[in-house]
Enzyme design. Structure first.
Site, PDB file in Angstrom:
ATOM      1  N   SER A  81       0.706  -1.410   0.258  1.00 41.20           N
ATOM      2  CA  SER A  81      -0.015  -0.332   0.120  1.00 41.20           C
ATOM      3  C   SER A  81       1.088   0.964  -0.183  1.00 41.20           C
ATOM      4  O   SER A  81       0.108   2.319  -0.795  1.00 41.20           O
ATOM      5  CB  SER A  81      -1.478  -0.021   0.945  1.00 41.20           C
ATOM      6  OG  SER A  81      -0.341   0.172   1.938  1.00 41.20           O
ATOM      7  N   ASP A 129      -3.579   5.782  11.415  1.00 43.02           N
ATOM      8  CA  ASP A 129      -2.421   4.943  10.099  1.00 43.02           C
ATOM      9  C   ASP A 129      -1.904   6.061  10.631  1.00 43.02           C
ATOM     10  O   ASP A 129      -1.115   7.139  10.434  1.00 43.02           O
ATOM     11  CB  ASP A 129      -3.541   5.185   9.130  1.00 43.02           C
ATOM     12  CG  ASP A 129      -2.810   5.279   8.266  1.00 43.02           C
ATOM     13  OD1 ASP A 129      -1.440   4.819   7.892  1.00 43.02           O
ATOM     14  OD2 ASP A 129      -2.977   5.303   6.588  1.00 43.02           O
ATOM     15  N   HIS A 144       1.083   4.700   5.920  1.00 41.08           N
ATOM     16  CA  HIS A 144       0.926   5.912   5.196  1.00 41.08           C
ATOM     17  C   HIS A 144       1.054   6.943   5.273  1.00 41.08           C
ATOM     18  O   HIS A 144       0.960   7.839   6.618  1.00 41.08           O
ATOM     19  CB  HIS A 144      -0.042   5.161   4.338  1.00 41.08           C
ATOM     20  CG  HIS A 144      -0.728   3.994   4.385  1.00 41.08           C
ATOM     21  ND1 HIS A 144      -1.514   3.160   5.001  1.00 41.08           N
ATOM     22  CD2 HIS A 144      -0.553   3.295   3.180  1.00 41.08           C
ATOM     23  CE1 HIS A 144      -1.660   1.771   4.994  1.00 41.08           C
ATOM     24  NE2 HIS A 144      -0.332   1.645   3.822  1.00 41.08           N
TER      25      HIS A 144
END
Ligand code: NAG
Ligand code: NAG
Ligand code: NAG
Length: 428
Positions: A152, A401, A404
């Site tokens: 990702s 998160d 990312h």
């Protein structure tokens, strides 16, 4: 449906284990849990994204080419060492909602109140890194297929590139997306003025993998170290610029197999299976080596002048428990000397660099982001992976998160460097 709806994973570290090595440290366990959640997220995908993304055809007039080159050239510059310097507005280059970034990385839309993380630029120690120039990128990539292959983080970088190009008003459209609703595993965009396509190929181990990557309720990964993941390797001959980016999934509990013969080579972090613990450095090395062989080996590679790029490991920044709402709540980069690249992260970086160097002299470029990413604990969505997370007060526990990057944000720097690598290649 999101991974954070799943019950917590408890887990492969239950029993008392000898403190064998760094892999079994507590920090590692916490990190591992957090990463498992993040990496397996099925994006909650706001409905407007799911429906409109496919249909959108942006047809604003092109601003044309030739608005100056990338500047500075790329020759010989080492972008890997340097520091973040204040630069008001440097990363305020697009609206993530308008270019349809993944909802959990659309921090502005999700209500992140501070925006100072957008006001920094990376200054390499020995040269200048020019701001991203969309016209220069499309000119350097004219007629080419730019493919991001990996986990990702590869997708994070691909979406950043698409947004940077779109923000300069080059017409583009999403020409392919995987059918599974809400997923962003295989997407492709076209920029018809320059015949450029940008693709994402989700292959979190680069090699073939089953178990958790396919089904989140499975507790570990099954990885076949002698066979490349199917989709990207089938398309490899169509790639003119291939950017490989992977690493985070390797930290998770995994059984490694040989596909041909099916024998177990070893495990990582699965003591109950009574196989040899082999860690993940050598599997990571093996996966990169095989991928480079695939990309450099075919006749098509030479004929088409393929550019192969390896992005080095980009660290996560979990500072507290994985579901503590403040586990990555910083709003400024680390100061010089405040943070060093971690041992495991540094080793993964070294492996990527070594494999790039060994593959074939000067044919593989290294996009070395480990240091610059390490210094940016403020660039992650954190709790703003959720839309308006504090609308009903501050919850005690909430998934963050810290892996990312917000879009726009510091991952745009990866593409500033990628552009310089492409310009350098063109000049060779
Ligand atoms: C970003 O784009 C979205 C959708 O196009 C729009 O609704 C929103 O107002 C924009 N945000 C800003 C800050 O311009
Ligand atoms: C996912 O794995 C679980 C547990 O092993 C299994 O029960 C379920 O059928 C699997 N789902 C799919 C779609 O394969
Ligand atoms: C684990 O493997 C060892 C060595 O092969 C064997 O002696 C032992 O019986 C195995 N234990 C279990 C629980 O399978």
């Amino acid at each position: 449906m999101g991974a954070y709806d799943e019950p917590p994973l408890r887990h492969h570290h239950g029993g008392v284990q000898p403190i064998r090595d760094i892999f079994t440290s507590l920090i590692y366990v916490a990190l591992c849990l957090a990463l498992l959640y993040l990496l397996c997220l099925t994006p909650r995908g706001s409905p407007e994204n799911a429906v409109s993304a496919m249909l959108r055809h942006v047809t604003i007039a092109s601003s044309g080419e030739g608005r100056g080159g990338g500047g500075g050239g790329g020759g010989g510059c080492d972008y890997s060492e340097g520091r973040w310097v204040a630069a008001a507005g440097h990363a305020r280059r697009y609206n993530g909602t308008a270019c349809d970034v993944k909802g959990s990385e659309d921090c502005a839309r999700n209500g992140r109140p501070d925006t100072g993380y957008l006001d920094w630029r990376w200054r390499p120690a020995s040269c200048e890194l020019p701001a991203f120039d969309a016209a220069a990128f499309l000119a350097a990539a004219r007629g080419r297929h730019v493919a991001f292959v990996g986990d990702s983080m590869a997708r994070n970088q691909a979406e950043s590139l698409v947004c940077l190009l779109a923000a300069a008003a080059f017409p583009y459209r999403l020409v392919y997306r995987d059918r599974e609703p809400g997923t962003r595993k295989f997407w492709r965009w076209a920029f018809p003025t320059h015949g450029v396509t940008v693709s994402v190929y989700w292959a979190p181990f680069l090699v073939m993998a089953a178990g958790r990557p396919e089904n989140f309720s499975v507790q570990h990964n099954l990885v076949y170290l002698d066979t490349l993941a199917e989709r990207w390797s089938a398309d490899a001959d169509t790639m003119d610029v291939a950017v490989i980016s992977t690493g985070h999934w390797f930290w998770n509990p995994t059984v490694y197999y040989h596909h041909n013969g099916g024998e177990v080579l070893g495990v990582h972090n699965l003591p109950e299976l009574n196989h040899t613990e082999i860690g993940f450095f050598s599997p990571y090395r093996e996966a990169i080596r095989m991928s480079l062989e695939r990309l450099l080996g075919s006749a098509a590679a030479g004929r088409r002048g393929r550019t192969v790029v390896v992005t080095t490991f980009s660290p996560a920044h979990f500072e507290k428990e994985w579901d503590d709402p403040a586990t990555c709540a910083r709003t400024r980069p680390y100061e010089d000397g405040e943070k060093e690249v971690g041992g495991i992260e540094g080793e993964l970086r070294s492996i990527a660099i070594e494999e790039a160097a060994a593959a074939a002299r000067s044919r593989v470029e290294v996009l070395d982001v480990t240091r610059l990413a390490t210094m940016r604990p403020d660039g992650h969505p954190g709790v703003y992976m959720h839309r308006d997370p504090f609308a009903r007060g501050v919850p005690e526990r909430l998934q963050s998160d810290c892996l990312h990057f917000c879009l726009p944000g510091q991952v745009d720097t990866f593409n500033e460097i990628l552009l310089q690598l492409l310009i350098k290649k063109k000049q060779q």
